[in-house]
Design a protein around this motif. Structure first.
Motif, PDB file in Angstrom:
ATOM      1  N   GLU A 150      10.612 -23.354 -15.484  1.00  0.00           N
ATOM      2  CA  GLU A 150      10.461 -24.381 -14.535  1.00  0.00           C
ATOM      3  C   GLU A 150       9.890 -23.649 -12.801  1.00  0.00           C
ATOM      4  N   ASN A 151       9.152 -22.464 -13.119  1.00  0.00           N
ATOM      5  CA  ASN A 151       8.774 -21.942 -11.935  1.00  0.00           C
ATOM      6  C   ASN A 151       6.991 -22.141 -11.993  1.00  0.00           C
ATOM      7  N   ILE A 152       6.509 -21.673 -10.767  1.00  0.00           N
ATOM      8  CA  ILE A 152       5.067 -21.848 -10.423  1.00  0.00           C
ATOM      9  C   ILE A 152       4.518 -20.469 -10.095  1.00  0.00           C
ATOM     10  N   VAL A 153       3.646 -20.009 -10.642  1.00  0.00           N
ATOM     11  CA  VAL A 153       2.616 -18.751 -10.662  1.00  0.00           C
ATOM     12  C   VAL A 153       1.716 -19.201  -9.603  1.00  0.00           C
ATOM     13  N   ASP A 154       1.734 -18.884  -8.283  1.00  0.00           N
ATOM     14  CA  ASP A 154       0.815 -19.218  -7.321  1.00  0.00           C
ATOM     15  C   ASP A 154      -0.107 -18.271  -6.822  1.00  0.00           C
ATOM     16  N   ILE A 155       0.291 -17.031  -7.079  1.00  0.00           N
ATOM     17  CA  ILE A 155      -0.562 -15.756  -6.591  1.00  0.00           C
ATOM     18  C   ILE A 155      -0.685 -14.857  -7.751  1.00  0.00           C
ATOM     19  N   ILE A 156      -1.691 -14.257  -7.935  1.00  0.00           N
ATOM     20  CA  ILE A 156      -1.715 -12.969  -8.878  1.00  0.00           C
ATOM     21  C   ILE A 156      -2.565 -11.859  -7.934  1.00  0.00           C
ATOM     22  N   ASP A 157      -2.156 -10.916  -7.886  1.00  0.00           N
ATOM     23  CA  ASP A 157      -2.857  -9.967  -6.853  1.00  0.00           C
ATOM     24  C   ASP A 157      -2.782  -8.510  -7.614  1.00  0.00           C
ATOM     25  N   THR A 158      -3.335  -7.593  -7.092  1.00  0.00           N
ATOM     26  CA  THR A 158      -3.579  -6.272  -7.661  1.00  0.00           C
ATOM     27  C   THR A 158      -2.934  -5.213  -6.665  1.00  0.00           C
ATOM     28  N   LEU A 159      -2.209  -4.134  -7.283  1.00  0.00           N
ATOM     29  CA  LEU A 159      -1.724  -3.194  -6.488  1.00  0.00           C
ATOM     30  C   LEU A 159      -2.634  -2.439  -5.503  1.00  0.00           C
ATOM     31  N   PRO A 160      -3.802  -1.907  -5.989  1.00  0.00           N
ATOM     32  CA  PRO A 160      -4.719  -1.416  -5.144  1.00  0.00           C
ATOM     33  C   PRO A 160      -5.206  -2.195  -3.787  1.00  0.00           C
ATOM     34  N   SER A 161      -5.235  -3.464  -4.026  1.00  0.00           N
ATOM     35  CA  SER A 161      -5.658  -4.527  -2.838  1.00  0.00           C
ATOM     36  C   SER A 161      -4.289  -4.622  -1.960  1.00  0.00           C
ATOM     37  N   LEU A 162      -3.061  -4.530  -2.507  1.00  0.00           N
ATOM     38  CA  LEU A 162      -1.738  -4.452  -1.668  1.00  0.00           C
ATOM     39  C   LEU A 162      -1.629  -3.164  -0.900  1.00  0.00           C
ATOM     40  N   LEU A 163      -2.179  -2.146  -1.420  1.00  0.00           N
ATOM     41  CA  LEU A 163      -1.977  -0.749  -0.849  1.00  0.00           C
ATOM     42  C   LEU A 163      -2.783  -0.662   0.418  1.00  0.00           C
ATOM     43  N   SER A 164      -3.962  -1.376   0.307  1.00  0.00           N
ATOM     44  CA  SER A 164      -4.977  -1.331   1.390  1.00  0.00           C
ATOM     45  C   SER A 164      -4.585  -2.293   2.467  1.00  0.00           C
ATOM     46  N   ARG A 165      -3.663  -3.308   2.340  1.00  0.00           N
ATOM     47  CA  ARG A 165      -2.872  -3.956   3.335  1.00  0.00           C
ATOM     48  C   ARG A 165      -1.523  -3.379   3.969  1.00  0.00           C
ATOM     49  N   PHE A 166      -0.972  -2.538   3.111  1.00  0.00           N
ATOM     50  CA  PHE A 166       0.471  -1.558   3.528  1.00  0.00           C
ATOM     51  C   PHE A 166       0.109  -0.737   4.424  1.00  0.00           C
ATOM     52  N   TYR A 167      -1.177   0.176   4.070  1.00  0.00           N
ATOM     53  CA  TYR A 167      -1.623   1.253   4.757  1.00  0.00           C
ATOM     54  C   TYR A 167      -2.659   1.111   5.816  1.00  0.00           C
ATOM     55  N   ASN A 168      -2.797   1.861   6.632  1.00  0.00           N
ATOM     56  CA  ASN A 168      -3.766   1.803   8.021  1.00  0.00           C
ATOM     57  C   ASN A 168      -5.024   2.468   7.678  1.00  0.00           C
ATOM     58  N   ASP A 169      -6.123   1.809   7.387  1.00  0.00           N
ATOM     59  CA  ASP A 169      -7.534   2.503   7.290  1.00  0.00           C
ATOM     60  C   ASP A 169      -7.424   3.797   6.299  1.00  0.00           C
ATOM     61  N   LEU A 170      -7.397   3.417   5.169  1.00  0.00           N
ATOM     62  CA  LEU A 170      -7.226   4.657   4.056  1.00  0.00           C
ATOM     63  C   LEU A 170      -8.609   5.071   3.862  1.00  0.00           C
ATOM     64  N   SER A 171      -8.677   6.448   3.699  1.00  0.00           N
ATOM     65  CA  SER A 171      -9.971   6.993   3.504  1.00  0.00           C
ATOM     66  C   SER A 171      -9.793   8.347   2.638  1.00  0.00           C
ATOM     67  N   GLY A 172     -10.268   8.174   1.567  1.00  0.00           N
ATOM     68  CA  GLY A 172      -9.642   9.094   0.540  1.00  0.00           C
ATOM     69  C   GLY A 172      -9.249   8.776  -0.754  1.00  0.00           C
ATOM     70  N   THR A 173      -8.312   9.533  -1.228  1.00  0.00           N
ATOM     71  CA  THR A 173      -7.880   9.075  -2.725  1.00  0.00           C
ATOM     72  C   THR A 173      -6.309   9.112  -2.555  1.00  0.00           C
ATOM     73  N   LEU A 174      -5.946   8.028  -2.860  1.00  0.00           N
ATOM     74  CA  LEU A 174      -4.333   7.827  -2.689  1.00  0.00           C
ATOM     75  C   LEU A 174      -3.701   7.930  -3.954  1.00  0.00           C
ATOM     76  N   TYR A 175      -2.702   8.669  -4.157  1.00  0.00           N
ATOM     77  CA  TYR A 175      -1.720   8.823  -5.382  1.00  0.00           C
ATOM     78  C   TYR A 175      -0.636   8.419  -5.386  1.00  0.00           C
TER      79      TYR A 175
END
Length: 258
Positions: A150-175
């Motif tokens: 009886e839950n609702i799945v309302d958002i499906i997101d990706t980790l790479p997208s989330l990381l770009s919102r967590f970190y500031n102006d990423l430029s390069g390769t993030l590990y």
């Protein structure tokens, strides 16, 4: 119960566990009663099978009394495929329609996908889009298992997208290392260009750790930019939340969603 005041759940599946955040939002849209959990899974291949996903999610829901919740699922790992493409249109419907015929959607079983607009392409004529693709049966297994409780799945997101919102102006390769592998994301001024899952830890990363005696950095996200290794800069809003919650990685990556 009013939907906006439901208990909210964020999960990120991993090889041996599920990282989970549980929280509420009050009338002022502020988070309250926030909890961090790590649910251990007995089968390391659990999220590669729809049947096993159903069993594990059912166990998670019963263990943490996840019912009548709004659920966000963060996807990453080897099953996640991301593709950047150029199209003449900047309309979502046109990009979605074009992606329906792409080989990564039609090869090796049914896929679920979505597209996101990035911006005008460098050639001045086309537009850049990013497509995210994931096996249909696995996503439906997550959604069905949560819905049965009886839950609702309302958002499906990706980790790479989330990381770009967590970190500031990423430029390069993030590990981003985990116990079983590494998320490798390539960014250009905060825009995701490519993503890859690597089993284990890349040799060049281990070599840098050993040469610089930085063993304490082994499971911390690091950015390689022009042959230089640096700690990525966290967004100001996320840094403020991190100071309040004192969350460790990878739970800290969920902060842009709160």
């Amino acid at each position: 119960m009013i939907l906006s005041h439901r208990r909210k759940i964020i999960i990120m599946p991993a090889e041996n566990s599920i990282y989970m955040i549980s929280y509420y939002k009050n009338w002022y849209r502020r988070c309250s009663m926030t909890e961090v959990h790590m649910f251990s899974c007995n089968n390391p291949d659990w999220f590669k099978s729809s049947e096993k996903i159903m069993v594990v999610i059912s166990q998670l829901c019963k263990s943490y009394k996840v019912q009548h919740c709004c659920v966000t699922i963060i996807l990453g790992g080897e099953k996640l495929l991301l593709k950047r493409m150029q199209l003449p249109s900047k309309k979502y419907a046109a990009a979605f329609s074009a992606m329906e015929w792409d080989e990564i959607v039609n090869d090796n079983g049914k896929k679920l996908f979505d597209v996101a607009y990035i911006g005008p392409a460098a050639d001045g004529m086309n537009h850049d889009w990013m497509a995210a693709v994931y096996p249909y049966d696995l996503i439906m297994a997550f959604c069905t298992a949560f819905r049965q409780e009886e839950n609702i799945v309302d958002i499906i997101d990706t980790l790479p997208s989330l990381l770009s919102r967590f970190y500031n102006d990423l430029s390069g390769t993030l590990y981003c290392q985990t116990e079983t592998g590494t998320h490798i994301c390539v960014y250009d001024q905060g825009i995701l260009n490519a993503y890859q899952w690597c089993d284990g830890i890349p040799k060049e990363f281990l070599r840098w750790i050993e040469n610089n005696e930085k063993k304490d950095m082994l499971y911390r996200p690091l950015m390689k930019m022009k042959e230089k290794w640096i700690l990525p800069c966290i967004q100001k809003d996320c840094q403020k939340k991190l100071s309040n919650y004192h969350w460790q990685y990878p739970a800290a990556f969920f902060l842009p969603l709160l």
